[in-house]
Design a protein around this motif. Structure first.
Motif, short mmCIF file in Angstrom:
data_model
loop_
_atom_site.label_atom_id
_atom_site.label_comp_id
_atom_site.label_asym_id
_atom_site.label_seq_id
_atom_site.Cartn_x
_atom_site.Cartn_y
_atom_site.Cartn_z
N SER A 26 0.76 -1.20 0.02
CA SER A 26 0.00 0.06 0.06
C SER A 26 0.86 1.26 0.00
CB SER A 26 -0.74 0.05 1.32
OG SER A 26 -1.71 1.22 1.51
N VAL A 27 0.65 2.09 -1.08
CA VAL A 27 1.58 3.24 -0.92
C VAL A 27 0.36 4.52 -1.20
CG1 VAL A 27 3.42 2.36 -2.39
CG2 VAL A 27 1.47 3.37 -3.72
N THR A 28 1.02 5.55 -0.62
CA THR A 28 0.16 6.83 -0.31
C THR A 28 0.83 8.15 -1.11
OG1 THR A 28 -0.70 6.11 1.44
CG2 THR A 28 -0.99 8.63 1.16
N PHE A 29 0.13 8.51 -2.45
CA PHE A 29 0.96 9.50 -3.11
C PHE A 29 0.47 10.81 -2.70
CE2 PHE A 29 2.29 6.53 -6.27
CZ PHE A 29 1.16 5.85 -6.59
N PRO A 30 1.46 11.75 -2.14
CA PRO A 30 1.19 13.17 -1.53
C PRO A 30 0.60 14.24 -2.49
CG PRO A 30 3.57 12.79 -1.85
CD PRO A 30 2.87 11.55 -2.53
N THR A 31 0.74 14.03 -3.59
CA THR A 31 0.34 15.01 -4.43
C THR A 31 -0.69 14.54 -5.67
OG1 THR A 31 2.41 15.23 -5.74
CG2 THR A 31 2.34 16.74 -4.07
N ALA A 32 -1.44 15.20 -6.32
CA ALA A 32 -2.42 14.88 -7.33
C ALA A 32 -1.37 15.00 -8.66
CB ALA A 32 -3.46 15.60 -7.38
N GLY A 33 -1.78 14.36 -9.73
CA GLY A 33 -1.46 14.59 -10.97
C GLY A 33 -0.87 13.20 -11.51
N PRO A 34 -0.17 13.31 -12.53
CA PRO A 34 0.42 12.15 -13.31
C PRO A 34 1.64 11.54 -12.65
CG PRO A 34 0.71 13.88 -14.64
CD PRO A 34 -0.14 14.39 -13.64
N VAL A 35 1.75 10.32 -12.18
CA VAL A 35 2.81 9.71 -11.50
C VAL A 35 3.47 8.42 -12.27
CG1 VAL A 35 2.54 11.03 -9.35
CG2 VAL A 35 1.84 8.50 -9.84
N SER A 36 4.54 8.27 -11.95
CA SER A 36 4.82 6.81 -12.57
C SER A 36 5.55 5.88 -11.39
CB SER A 36 6.25 7.07 -13.38
OG SER A 36 6.70 5.71 -13.99
N LEU A 37 5.04 4.56 -11.36
CA LEU A 37 5.40 3.89 -10.36
C LEU A 37 6.20 2.44 -10.79
CD1 LEU A 37 4.73 3.13 -6.92
CD2 LEU A 37 2.72 1.67 -7.81
N THR A 38 6.98 1.95 -10.18
CA THR A 38 7.87 0.94 -10.56
C THR A 38 7.89 -0.25 -9.18
OG1 THR A 38 9.96 1.76 -9.80
CG2 THR A 38 9.24 2.08 -12.19
N ALA A 39 8.20 -1.38 -9.50
CA ALA A 39 8.30 -2.55 -8.68
C ALA A 39 9.89 -3.01 -8.93
CB ALA A 39 7.48 -3.67 -8.69
N THR A 40 10.73 -3.04 -7.83
CA THR A 40 12.00 -3.75 -7.77
C THR A 40 12.31 -4.72 -6.91
OG1 THR A 40 12.85 -1.59 -8.42
CG2 THR A 40 14.18 -2.96 -7.63
N VAL A 41 12.83 -5.90 -7.42
CA VAL A 41 12.90 -7.01 -6.51
C VAL A 41 14.34 -6.67 -5.84
CG1 VAL A 41 13.61 -9.46 -6.30
CG2 VAL A 41 11.78 -8.54 -7.93
N THR A 42 14.29 -6.64 -4.43
CA THR A 42 15.54 -6.41 -3.88
C THR A 42 16.19 -7.71 -3.18
OG1 THR A 42 14.25 -5.93 -1.88
CG2 THR A 42 14.37 -4.13 -3.10
N ALA A 43 15.47 -8.84 -3.00
CA ALA A 43 16.09 -10.10 -2.59
C ALA A 43 15.05 -11.01 -3.05
CB ALA A 43 16.21 -9.94 -0.98
N ALA A 44 15.67 -12.23 -3.68
CA ALA A 44 14.97 -13.54 -3.95
C ALA A 44 15.89 -14.60 -3.97
CB ALA A 44 14.32 -13.18 -5.24
N GLY A 45 15.53 -15.59 -3.38
CA GLY A 45 16.18 -16.92 -3.42
C GLY A 45 16.02 -17.78 -4.34
N THR A 46 16.53 -17.67 -5.57
CA THR A 46 15.99 -18.45 -6.60
C THR A 46 17.18 -18.58 -7.74
OG1 THR A 46 14.74 -18.34 -8.93
CG2 THR A 46 15.11 -16.18 -7.64
N THR A 47 17.02 -19.43 -8.66
CA THR A 47 18.29 -19.69 -9.44
C THR A 47 18.22 -18.62 -10.33
OG1 THR A 47 16.71 -21.04 -10.95
CG2 THR A 47 17.95 -22.34 -9.45
N CYS A 48 17.12 -17.69 -10.46
CA CYS A 48 17.19 -16.54 -11.56
C CYS A 48 17.93 -15.44 -10.75
CB CYS A 48 16.11 -16.06 -12.07
SG CYS A 48 14.92 -16.95 -13.24
N THR A 49 18.73 -14.57 -11.66
CA THR A 49 19.15 -13.20 -11.15
C THR A 49 18.15 -12.50 -10.88
OG1 THR A 49 21.37 -14.03 -11.95
CG2 THR A 49 21.09 -11.64 -11.35
#
Length: 493
Positions: free
Chosen positions: A346-369
């Motif tokens: 859950s994220v809360t945007f402080p201002t109105a208008g167009p924004v861009s959101l991303t998701a980043t993997v910071t840790a994962a125990g998998t054979t993939c990088t």
């Protein structure tokens, strides 16, 4: 006593189960035996035991034996059942013999199996004239070309047979064959198996071929490697007649590779001579992908917005990965993927208008990088919201504990009254914490119910009730709300 086999018939290399019922009196253990598999000891409960699971081997009707043991491991009975095994389909062995550098014979063998080659692992044995044998490993049906170590002559016979690795069950049966050493051709090209290691789609693979003229190396010949959808690569043979190049296969799966002589300054007719195809298996590169899902509800400034992302490794969900949502000036939020590879935050945007959101993997125990893999940005329009949220302190009252104080005058009563304080959130929202204060000092907090009402019952002292008012505060999104209400004595019921 009875032994039940499921299923029967069963395909070779497939699993089946054996269950017993009606065990003799005193039996506490049933020991299941099948072919060369390890015996399985299972407890007897209410005269029954199992199921024991085995892998079907061979073909035809085969026995599953069961021995019953009592508490001191003495045999008290035995039984048997029959499982019918449908034989694995017949595969084929195809071997090509060619004259290598120095006149030695090199064998190139290809195995075919209609049921697939992934379970075909073991040893290929070449039996030479005189009984000498040379072996080559078979890995997932692929055999590396091998020098037989002898300068055989045309017309001699070489036997070729396959032996499965111990503990494996090949999906096909392979009858041994014999191959006759051919007469040397005018010009020959032999593709040498790619370097040891996985062959990955999209990554360069080193391949080599040797060009011979009547068994003698041909230097300076132009050799083109082709096949598997790779861009053809042309290289020149060295003094040993060996050409080495690099090809990149674009897709995964089995591919066939050949080497063709396109030019050669030699007395042999080498131009357009093509090698025997070599089949190799190209694997899919382990790739990690993060997909950010757009919010399904309107996004309002200052209000929490639920966002989700899915993490995949070669298309398979990655559980337990840490995913951080970031963008639009919102405070970054990290969530962990569930069994389906989905992370929800859950994220809360402080201002109105167009924004861009991303998701980043910071840790994962998998054979993939996966670490630091970022999703494509998702554009979001943050609106100004719907009806304004307000907090109203409702009229509240207090009542005294005079009876207790009169009956126990020595006890003292630091909090001689009890008050019920209420505040209402509009529009109604459950789960919002409301803090109550009297004369600027906190006296407790409560959470709103489905009607948006927070109710706090607490003890007060006389100085607090004398103020006659109380204050309620709450934070909704990034907005702090406050309201003051009256605090009077409760009317008698």
């Amino acid at each position: 006593m009875a032994v039940t086999i499921v299923p029967t018939p069963v395909a070779a290399c497939s699993a089946f189960t054996a269950t017993v019922t009606g065990a003799p009196a005193g039996a506490v253990t049933a020991v299941f035996f099948y072919d060369g598999a390890a015996p399985q000891s299972l407890p007897v409960v209410a005269g029954a035991a199992g199921p024991a699971t085995f892998t079907a081997v061979g073909s035809g009707a085969q026995l599953v034996l069961v021995t019953y043991l009592n508490a001191v491991n003495t045999v008290v009975g035995a039984d048997s059942g029959t499982v019918t095994v449908n034989a694995a389909p017949a595969g084929t062995i195809s071997t090509t013999l060619s004259i290598a550098v120095g006149g030695l014979v090199t064998a190139q063998t290809t195995l075919t199996c209609s049921a697939g080659l992934t379970s075909v692992n073991g040893t290929l044995t070449y039996t030479l004239p005189g009984g000498v044998t040379v072996t080559a490993p078979v890995v997932n049906g692929v055999v590396v070309p091998v020098s037989l170590g002898l300068a055989l002559t045309a017309g001699q016979v070489v036997g070729v047979g396959f032996t499965p690795a111990a503990g494996t069950c090949a999906a096909c049966t392979f009858a041994p064959i014999t191959v006759t050493v051919p007469a040397p051709t005018t010009c020959s090209v032999v593709v040498i198996q790619p370097v040891v290691g996985p062959i990955v789609a999209g990554q360069p693979t080193v391949v080599s071929a040797v060009v011979l003229c009547n068994g003698v190396p041909v230097p300076g010949a132009a050799v083109t490697f082709n096949g598997g959808g790779a861009t053809p690569v042309t290289v020149t043979t060295n003094a040993l007649g060996i050409a080495t190049g690099s090809v990149t296969f674009p897709t995964a799966g089995p591919v066939s590779l050949t080497a063709t002589v396109t030019a050669a300054g030699t007395t042999c007719t080498c131009t357009n001579v093509v090698s025997v195809p070599v089949t190799v298996t190209v694997t899919t590169p382990p790739t990690c992908l993060v997909l950010l899902l757009p919010p399904v509800a309107p996004v309002v400034v200052g209000q929490p917005t639920v966002v989700s992302a899915v993490v995949l490794c070669n298309g398979v969900p990655v559980p337990g990965a840490a995913v951080t949502f970031n963008g639009g000036g919102a405070t970054p939020v990290t969530a962990t993927t569930n069994a389906l590879g989905i992370a929800t935050g859950s994220v809360t945007f402080p201002t109105a208008g167009p924004v861009s959101l991303t998701a980043t993997v910071t840790a994962a125990g998998t054979t993939c990088t996966c670490t630091n893999v970022v999703s494509l940005p998702v554009p979001i329009t943050v609106g100004v919201g719907g009806p304004a949220v307000s907090l109203q302190a409702l009229p509240s009252c207090w009542w005294g504990h005079w009876e207790h104080q009169l009956a126990n005058p020595s006890h003292g009563q630091p909090y001689p009254v009890t008050a019920t304080l209420q505040a209402q959130l509009t529009p109604a929202a459950a789960g919002v914490t409301v803090n109550f204060l009297i004369a600027g000092q906190p006296v407790g907090s409560a959470v709103t119910d489905a009607s948006g009402i927070a109710t706090l019952t607490t003890d007060l002292n006389l100085l607090q009730v004398q103020s006659g008012t109380f204050t309620a505060t709450a934070t909704v999104g990034s907005t702090t709300l406050e309201s003051t209400g009256t605090l009077l004595p409760c009317r008698p019921q």
